[in-house]
Design a protein around this motif. Structure first.
Motif: not given
Length: 145
Positions: A34-46, A73-77, A118-128
């Motif tokens: 529990k002490c290793n948990r970061g903030e939730d990451i909100p993502l909105t599909l609208a 709308a019918e949307l994906a990420i 999830f647990i973040a593993i591999k450093p880098g910059s990623h696009t969703i």
């Protein structure tokens, strides 16, 4: 010998060679503590709305990506580089827990919520992003440090 190798890794990289969790005493749960948990990451599909704010995550820390679709709308990420840089614990859809090996994308045909821990593993910059979209607000960057 182990201390010597660690010291060499710190010298060569300028920092720790291993993932650094958010707390020191992980206990029996390990990285899922529990002490290793970061903030939730909100993502909105609208339809016509921004996807979310760019975020920076700590490698070795536990997070939850909360994807909310409003059904407009019918949307994906999609974000294959991001999904391959994490270890997925589970995806929860309508209180059903799924423990996948990997995913490329998630698509919503109607309103709903998906929580992916999830647990973040591999450093880098990623696009969703929303597949096929080109607008700046239709993507977000997740950086793992």
């Amino acid at each position: 010998m182990k201390k010597l190798l660690m010291a060499a890794a710190l010298t060569l990289t300028g920092g720790p060679a291993l993932a650094a969790p958010l707390c020191d005493d992980l206990g029996f749960a390990g990285l899922l503590a529990k002490c290793n948990r970061g903030e939730d990451i909100p993502l909105t599909l609208a339809s016509g709305q921004p996807l979310g704010e760019d975020v920076v995550l700590q490698s070795g820390a536990y997070y939850t990506l909360v994807v909310t679709a409003d059904g407009s709308a019918e949307l994906a990420i999609e974000g294959p580089s991001f999904f391959r840089s994490i270890w997925m614990n589970e995806i929860v859809i309508n209180k059903i827990e799924i423990r996948p090996m990997a995913i490329d994308s998630i698509e919503f045909d109607k309103a709903g919520v998906v929580e992916m821990s999830f647990i973040a593993i591999k450093p880098g910059s990623h696009t969703i992003r929303i597949p096929g979209s080109t607008g700046e607000t239709q993507s977000m960057t997740i950086s793992i440090q």
